[in-house]
Design an enzyme around this catalytic site. Structure first.
Site, short mmCIF file in Angstrom:
data_model
loop_
_atom_site.label_atom_id
_atom_site.label_comp_id
_atom_site.label_asym_id
_atom_site.label_seq_id
_atom_site.Cartn_x
_atom_site.Cartn_y
_atom_site.Cartn_z
N ARG A 209 0.84 -1.19 0.00
CA ARG A 209 0.00 0.00 0.00
C ARG A 209 0.88 1.24 0.00
O ARG A 209 2.01 1.23 0.48
CB ARG A 209 -0.91 0.02 1.23
CG ARG A 209 -1.82 -1.20 1.35
CD ARG A 209 -2.59 -1.16 2.66
NE ARG A 209 -3.51 -2.29 2.79
CZ ARG A 209 -3.20 -3.44 3.40
NH1 ARG A 209 -1.99 -3.60 3.93
NH2 ARG A 209 -4.09 -4.41 3.48
N LYS B 21 -1.78 -2.70 8.10
CA LYS B 21 -2.96 -2.33 8.87
C LYS B 21 -2.95 -3.05 10.21
O LYS B 21 -2.57 -4.21 10.29
CB LYS B 21 -4.23 -2.66 8.09
CG LYS B 21 -4.47 -1.77 6.88
CD LYS B 21 -5.81 -2.06 6.25
CE LYS B 21 -6.11 -1.09 5.12
NZ LYS B 21 -7.43 -1.35 4.49
N HIS C 53 -2.69 2.31 -5.74
CA HIS C 53 -3.52 1.14 -5.48
C HIS C 53 -3.77 0.36 -6.77
O HIS C 53 -3.93 -0.86 -6.74
CB HIS C 53 -4.84 1.54 -4.83
CG HIS C 53 -5.32 0.55 -3.81
ND1 HIS C 53 -4.67 0.33 -2.62
CD2 HIS C 53 -6.38 -0.29 -3.82
CE1 HIS C 53 -5.31 -0.60 -1.93
NE2 HIS C 53 -6.34 -0.99 -2.63
N ARG D 183 -0.96 -1.88 -7.11
CA ARG D 183 -1.16 -3.01 -6.18
C ARG D 183 -2.10 -4.04 -6.81
O ARG D 183 -1.84 -5.24 -6.78
CB ARG D 183 -1.73 -2.46 -4.87
CG ARG D 183 -2.07 -3.50 -3.80
CD ARG D 183 -2.45 -2.74 -2.53
NE ARG D 183 -3.16 -3.54 -1.56
CZ ARG D 183 -2.58 -4.31 -0.64
NH1 ARG D 183 -1.27 -4.40 -0.60
NH2 ARG D 183 -3.31 -4.98 0.24
N HIS E 90 -3.64 -9.10 3.37
CA HIS E 90 -5.10 -9.18 3.54
C HIS E 90 -5.44 -10.06 4.74
O HIS E 90 -4.91 -11.16 4.88
CB HIS E 90 -5.76 -9.77 2.29
CG HIS E 90 -5.80 -8.83 1.13
ND1 HIS E 90 -5.95 -9.26 -0.18
CD2 HIS E 90 -5.71 -7.48 1.07
CE1 HIS E 90 -5.95 -8.21 -0.97
NE2 HIS E 90 -5.81 -7.12 -0.25
N TYR F 257 -9.13 -10.70 -7.16
CA TYR F 257 -8.14 -10.67 -8.24
C TYR F 257 -8.27 -11.88 -9.16
O TYR F 257 -7.88 -11.82 -10.32
CB TYR F 257 -6.73 -10.58 -7.67
CG TYR F 257 -6.54 -9.32 -6.86
CD1 TYR F 257 -6.56 -8.07 -7.49
CD2 TYR F 257 -6.38 -9.36 -5.49
CE1 TYR F 257 -6.41 -6.92 -6.76
CE2 TYR F 257 -6.23 -8.20 -4.75
CZ TYR F 257 -6.25 -6.98 -5.39
OH TYR F 257 -6.12 -5.83 -4.67
#
Length: 315
Positions: A167, A191, A261, A264, A287, A296
């Protein structure tokens, strides 16, 4: 708290709530920020949604968090829908309500977790736009071979974004010590302050080496500390600058509009198209849920369908 993270309109509603509701919002915000370690953006969004919900409860005669029930939750979402709320927005608001309800129930503010009974349609998820592999290569090479410090930085930024799929916030947070050149691995703080290691290839290594050897010292100031990437004034490179340079190089190269992004998305799609395991890609991207990574595979399937329609005589 916490009121500091609120937008003005939300703060005005917050101040008009009955004391018990206002205190509950403040405690909920502290819990999100300090216990769950949510980002300031997430706290702001959830607080705004909960203030809106409690304001609606007051309009329906409530005075404390304990007055929330399923009818209030459904009425609130229905009102937002009539005001033109998009499915994605409603889904997020419902998620905020469920999170608040579960927290309030655990803390004894609600007799039952009424939010657990709330069912809302899942938000429509558009497939992310991705570059072809040749387009991604063209983008990362766009800064050229000139040895100007900012161009060396831009080349390293683009190479590392595409090579790792990290990110933009993770990229900007990197320090020099996070790059293990010997193993070609970068240590990323994602995150929820979760740390992961992400490998990258030789082209990215060469670009980062050139930046550190020839470019970084030209921009470095006492404010640089150990930041890997620097802005024009020597401070840590900001996400807004990275977004601007990615879109600018894409535009200059005649490529579709692209964001960090988007790179990404492209990296994840190309990994899967190259045969990478879905769970490995999940780990690389950081994730929490495999379902997030699975989008994806849909991108790749759309490409397969497009190729089939174009090439098969009976498509």
């Amino acid at each position: 708290m916490t009121v500091a993270v609120m937008a003005r309109s939300t703060q005005a509603l917050h101040e008009s709530l009955p004391p018990a509701m206002r205190e509950a919002v403040d405690e909920f915000a502290r819990h999100l920020a300090q216990v769950e370690n949510r980002s300031a953006h997430t706290v702001r969004a959830y607080v705004g949604d909960v203030v809106s919900l409690l304001d609606h409860a007051v309009r329906m005669g409530g005075a404390t968090p304990g007055d929330l029930d399923l009818a209030v939750l459904r009425s609130w979402l229905a009102r937002l829908r009539t005001l033109g709320g998009a499915r994605a927005s409603l889904a997020r608001r419902a998620a905020a309500a469920r999170t608040f309800s579960a927290w309030a129930h655990r803390g004894g503010l609600l007799d039952s977790d009424v939010g657990a009974q709330l069912a809302t349609p899942k938000a429509n998820r558009d497939l992310p736009a991705v570059l072809r592999a040749d387009q991604a290569t063209e983008l990362v090479l766009a800064p050229g071979d000139e040895a100007a410090p900012t161009l060396l930085r831009d080349r390293a930024v683009l190479e590392l974004l595409y090579a790792t799929g990290i990110r933009v916030s993770e990229l900007c947070g990197l320090d020099r010590a996070d790059v293990d050149a010997g193993r070609r691995v970068v240590r990323v703080l994602g995150k929820g302050n979760k740390e992961r290691s992400v490998p990258y290839g030789q082209p990215a290594q060469e670009a980062v080496d050139d930046w550190l050897r020839l470019g970084r010292s030209a921009l470095s100031t006492p404010a640089s500390a150990d930041a890997l990437f620097l802005g024009a004034r020597g401070g840590r490179l900001q996400a807004t600058v990275v977004r601007r340079l990615v879109s600018g190089y894409a535009r200059a190269s005649g490529l579709p509009h692209t964001t960090p992004h988007g790179l990404r998305h492209s990296a994840a799609t190309h990994l899967l198209e190259g045969g990478a395991d879905l769970r490995a890609v999940q780990e690389l991207l950081g994730h929490a849920s495999l379902a997030t990574t699975q989008i994806y595979t849909h991108v790749s399937m759309e490409r397969l369908r497009a190729a089939y329609r174009q090439a098969h005589p009976r498509a």
